[in-house]
Design an enzyme around this catalytic site. Sequence first.
Site, PDB file in Angstrom:
ATOM      1  N   GLU A 118      33.747  -7.647  44.638  1.00 40.31           N
ATOM      2  CA  GLU A 118      33.562  -6.759  45.788  1.00 40.31           C
ATOM      3  C   GLU A 118      32.068  -6.671  46.118  1.00 40.31           C
ATOM      4  O   GLU A 118      31.219  -7.132  45.363  1.00 40.31           O
ATOM      5  CB  GLU A 118      34.159  -5.378  45.503  1.00 40.31           C
ATOM      6  CG  GLU A 118      35.686  -5.400  45.414  1.00 40.31           C
ATOM      7  CD  GLU A 118      36.313  -4.027  45.355  1.00 40.31           C
ATOM      8  OE1 GLU A 118      35.682  -3.049  45.787  1.00 40.31           O
ATOM      9  OE2 GLU A 118      37.449  -3.933  44.872  1.00 40.31           O
ATOM     10  N   HIS A 346      34.299   7.043  54.096  1.00 40.05           N
ATOM     11  CA  HIS A 346      35.122   6.598  52.966  1.00 40.05           C
ATOM     12  C   HIS A 346      34.870   7.394  51.702  1.00 40.05           C
ATOM     13  O   HIS A 346      35.791   7.742  50.984  1.00 40.05           O
ATOM     14  CB  HIS A 346      34.809   5.113  52.729  1.00 40.05           C
ATOM     15  CG  HIS A 346      35.605   4.478  51.636  1.00 40.05           C
ATOM     16  ND1 HIS A 346      36.981   4.422  51.675  1.00 40.05           N
ATOM     17  CD2 HIS A 346      35.234   3.864  50.470  1.00 40.05           C
ATOM     18  CE1 HIS A 346      37.422   3.790  50.589  1.00 40.05           C
ATOM     19  NE2 HIS A 346      36.382   3.467  49.838  1.00 40.05           N
TER      20      HIS A 346
HETATM   21  C1  SIN Z   1      38.080  -1.198  48.494  1.00 40.49           C
HETATM   22  O1  SIN Z   1      39.096  -1.631  47.967  1.00 40.49           O
HETATM   23  O2  SIN Z   1      37.427  -1.849  49.308  1.00 40.49           O
HETATM   24  C2  SIN Z   1      37.643   0.208  48.204  1.00 40.49           C
HETATM   25  C3  SIN Z   1      37.237   0.343  46.805  1.00 40.49           C
HETATM   26  C4  SIN Z   1      36.196   1.406  46.653  1.00 40.49           C
HETATM   27  O3  SIN Z   1      36.035   2.244  47.521  1.00 40.49           O
HETATM   28  O4  SIN Z   1      35.482   1.352  45.665  1.00 40.49           O
END
Ligand code: SIN
Length: 533
Positions: A118, A346
């Site tokens: 990520e 978020h």
């Molecule tokens: C995601 O799956 O992109 C969100 C995970 C997060 O907010 O750490």
Amino acid sequence: MKRPLNVLVVGSGIAGMSYAIELAGSAIGRNVRIRLLSKAPVHASSSYAAQGGVAAVMDARDSFDGHVEDTLMVGGGRNEPKVVDRIVREGPHLVNKLIAMGASFDADVSGRLHLSLEGGHSAARVVHHEDRTGAEIVRVLRGRVRALPMIEVWEGWQALDLLVQGEHGQRRCAGLSALEQRTGTMHTLQADLVVLATGGVGQVYQHTTNPTASTGDGIAMAVRAGVPLRDMAFVQFHPTAMYTGTSGQAFLISEAVRGAGARLLCHDGKPLMDGLHAMGDLAPRNVVARAIHREMERSGTEHVWLDIAPVGAARFAREFPAIDRRCGELGLRPVRDLLPVMPAAHYLCGGIATDDRGRTGLPGLLALGECAGSGSHGADRLASNSLLEAMVIAMRAAAIAPTYAPSDGPITANAFAEFSITGRTHASIDRAIRDLRHAMTCHVGVVRDRDGLACALRTIAHAELVVARRWVRRRLSDGLFNLRDMTAVARVITEAALAEPRSVGTHFLADEVASPEHRSSRSTKIQARFARR
Ligand code: SIN
């Protein structure tokens, strides 16, 4: 035998449940009564919706130092390094513990955990269950909570205010007032220890990945009780929430989709992140969210595009079944169709100031998870560090025996004790909520400037007036309580943003009065670090 320790945990997400389970299993567990209060059902929590996973060093080629360094880099150097170090080092233990409790995480054919990549991570280190990691962990914790007789789950209870006993240096938390939603009546719940695990604040914005319960109530309660907060300016916007043309809760397209190869595209089809950052589509979230914001402004549109084709249809359906299903429901065919995406509020990186065991500035009060500001996230949060932080700090908090509150001394009056809610919300409240969300999105969002922040404060002041008018006449309703919390949270975010003189992490000031050297040396450092890989 002493009377049981009376503990109130507010919030039934991963942080609250982890704490309750750990305390119940601790040396004092046989002599505690834990009430787990939540205003919404467990499947309506942010935890349940979490897609990505738990960032942890589970591969011999990875290192704690690497995970720490990535966390500090994304956090813009505003993190508490010792807290980060502690949390990162606990990652593998936490993952193994969850597996031992029955959590199933994706693995390859040889049984090795599948680790996804990520944004901001220098290595693939996100442990996950398809794209429904939160739901899987909640399933396991919920099963454990049900099996522990000392934990009672009180669903449909909304915490309103902390009760504080004593004065000045002797103050401590002695419980809370709460609304029982079924009957509309207020109650005073005394406790030896209160644990706030109420989640985030996304609902103060027009577009958010957070559920409707994320109105910042725990933080608002702390504000009203004078409990210190930290890092409130740092609201993280996830770059890729699904755009549908509506406001409110937006469906998330996990960053792991970009980790698997998906690319962000401008409206003319050009790759959006090309030339902007050495990590490209997987740059820290604040960088990507800002690039999308710029493209939306340039093109006069409300979204950009995510191209799934590089992932491939079969892999996408296998690794991201929930997102694939949602696309189908919206009439989108991933791979053949580009997905319209936009930034959405978020995650709050700050919150009620705590140490690495969840202790706040008010004795008898702990804060855990997203409503807490342990300093681990700094000015922006590294992807998938939130579930890790929430569970590690919950475990550390439960490992120290809470002390009993003194039972004497007056407790702050519960202003609502003799009131019931009148039921329906009022048009003026709905209007004030709409205006508040609009002002926060326009002026306290991805890009900010001083005039805009001042303008947001005026809208907040107006909403406060709406609350005050109905308050004095005791026209109490769910909507009024929500607006009261939302205005408190919006105010502290906006004032914290005004107090931050420079752009850092998620806080970007378009009118920053910074020397060009300051800006370029920071971005050059970041770029250089990733160019080395
Ligand atoms: C995601 O799956 O992109 C969100 C995970 C997060 O907010 O750490």
